[in-house]
Every structure is written in C-alpha cells, then in structure tokens.
Design a protein around this motif. Structure first.
Motif, PDB file in Angstrom:
ATOM      1  N   ASP A   1       0.842  -1.197   0.000  1.00  0.00           N
ATOM      2  CA  ASP A   1       0.000   0.000   0.000  1.00  0.00           C
ATOM      3  C   ASP A   1       0.878   1.249   0.000  1.00  0.00           C
ATOM      4  OD1 ASP A   1      -1.841   2.011   0.341  1.00  0.00           O
ATOM      5  OD2 ASP A   1      -2.869   1.052   2.024  1.00  0.00           O
ATOM      6  N   ILE A   2       0.821   2.014  -1.077  1.00  0.00           N
ATOM      7  CA  ILE A   2       1.643   3.210  -1.231  1.00  0.00           C
ATOM      8  C   ILE A   2       1.357   4.225  -0.131  1.00  0.00           C
ATOM      9  CG2 ILE A   2       0.052   4.344  -2.832  1.00  0.00           C
ATOM     10  CD1 ILE A   2       3.865   4.573  -2.926  1.00  0.00           C
ATOM     11  N   GLU A   3       0.133   4.233   0.371  1.00  0.00           N
ATOM     12  CA  GLU A   3      -0.235   5.190   1.422  1.00  0.00           C
ATOM     13  C   GLU A   3       0.517   4.920   2.717  1.00  0.00           C
ATOM     14  OE1 GLU A   3      -2.007   7.834   0.647  1.00  0.00           O
ATOM     15  OE2 GLU A   3      -2.152   7.016  -1.370  1.00  0.00           O
ATOM     16  N   LEU A   4       1.018   3.705   2.888  1.00  0.00           N
ATOM     17  CA  LEU A   4       1.760   3.371   4.100  1.00  0.00           C
ATOM     18  C   LEU A   4       3.256   3.669   3.980  1.00  0.00           C
ATOM     19  CD1 LEU A   4       0.048  -0.017   5.011  1.00  0.00           C
ATOM     20  CD2 LEU A   4      -0.449   2.268   5.909  1.00  0.00           C
TER      21      LEU A   4
ATOM     22  N   VAL B   1      10.647   8.415   2.259  1.00  0.00           N
ATOM     23  CA  VAL B   1      11.066   7.340   1.354  1.00  0.00           C
ATOM     24  C   VAL B   1      10.508   7.599  -0.042  1.00  0.00           C
ATOM     25  CG1 VAL B   1      10.924   4.862   0.873  1.00  0.00           C
ATOM     26  CG2 VAL B   1      11.270   5.667   3.222  1.00  0.00           C
ATOM     27  N   LYS B   2       9.250   7.989  -0.101  1.00  0.00           N
ATOM     28  CA  LYS B   2       8.610   8.289  -1.379  1.00  0.00           C
ATOM     29  C   LYS B   2       9.348   9.449  -2.069  1.00  0.00           C
ATOM     30  CE  LYS B   2       4.179   8.333  -1.083  1.00  0.00           C
ATOM     31  NZ  LYS B   2       2.767   8.718  -0.890  1.00  0.00           N
TER      32      LYS B   2
ATOM     33  N   GLY C   1       1.224   1.612  -9.497  1.00  0.00           N
ATOM     34  CA  GLY C   1       0.404   0.652  -8.753  1.00  0.00           C
ATOM     35  C   GLY C   1       1.047   0.351  -7.415  1.00  0.00           C
ATOM     36  N   HIS C   2       1.300  -0.918  -7.176  1.00  0.00           N
ATOM     37  CA  HIS C   2       1.910  -1.351  -5.920  1.00  0.00           C
ATOM     38  C   HIS C   2       3.394  -1.672  -6.103  1.00  0.00           C
ATOM     39  CE1 HIS C   2      -1.858  -1.441  -3.762  1.00  0.00           C
ATOM     40  NE2 HIS C   2      -2.406  -2.026  -4.817  1.00  0.00           N
TER      41      HIS C   2
END
Length: 95
Positions: free
Chosen positions: A21-24, A29-30, A42-43
């Motif tokens: 889950d990208i939201e996590l 890091v992002k 996506g994932h």
C-alpha cells in the motif's frame, strides 16, 4: 495476457519492487525515490537499472541477453513474467 516475447528488452531495464500500500510508505522514502528517477506504478516501486548483459541491436532493435540459453541466466529472468509482477509498457507479455 500474451505469452509472446517481443525481445524489446524493456524487462531488463528496470527493477520493480512490490511495495504494498503506497499510502503506508513514509513520505521521506517516497520523496527519496521520486527524486532519484524512480516511479511508483500501482503497488510497485520501479527503479531504472539496465542489466549489464542486455544489448540492443541498432538495426533490428531486438534485445539480446549475453546469458540467454546458458545456465548462468538468473532464475528471475528464466521464469519472467511471474503472475502479479509489474510489466513495462510495450512488453509483449502485457498485451
């Protein structure tokens, strides 16, 4: 999904890591990944990284692997694509 390899070499130009889950993913890091040429699709975190064994013929545009047909070819390459993996745009397996 097609089972035809077009010998485009696109699968040899990236490393795709499943990130869930990208939201996590922590914002730091992002940000670090996106400012270093990585993409989030996506994932998957998609990191540009051309395999040193990949060579593309300038006339035919076909990709050749130095290790193709040898026992030195990594397992991940011999079994590509496994179900659920990220496929690069234009990959014959993705159609």
């Amino acid at each position: 999904m097609s089972e035809i390899c077009r010998r485009c070499g696109e699968c040899c130009k990236y490393i795709a890591i499943g990130i869930g889950d990208i939201e996590l993913m922590p914002a730091e890091v992002k940000h670090w990944a996106l400012t270093r040429g990585c993409k989030i699709e996506g994932h998957f975190l998609v990191i540009p990284s051309v395999c040193p064994h990949l060579h593309v013929d300038e006339v035919t545009c076909e990709a050749e692997c130095d290790l193709h047909g040898t026992d030195k070819k990594p397992l991940v390459c011999r079994t590509y694509p496994l179900p659920g993996v990220w496929l690069p745009e234009g990959c014959g397996f993705g159609e």
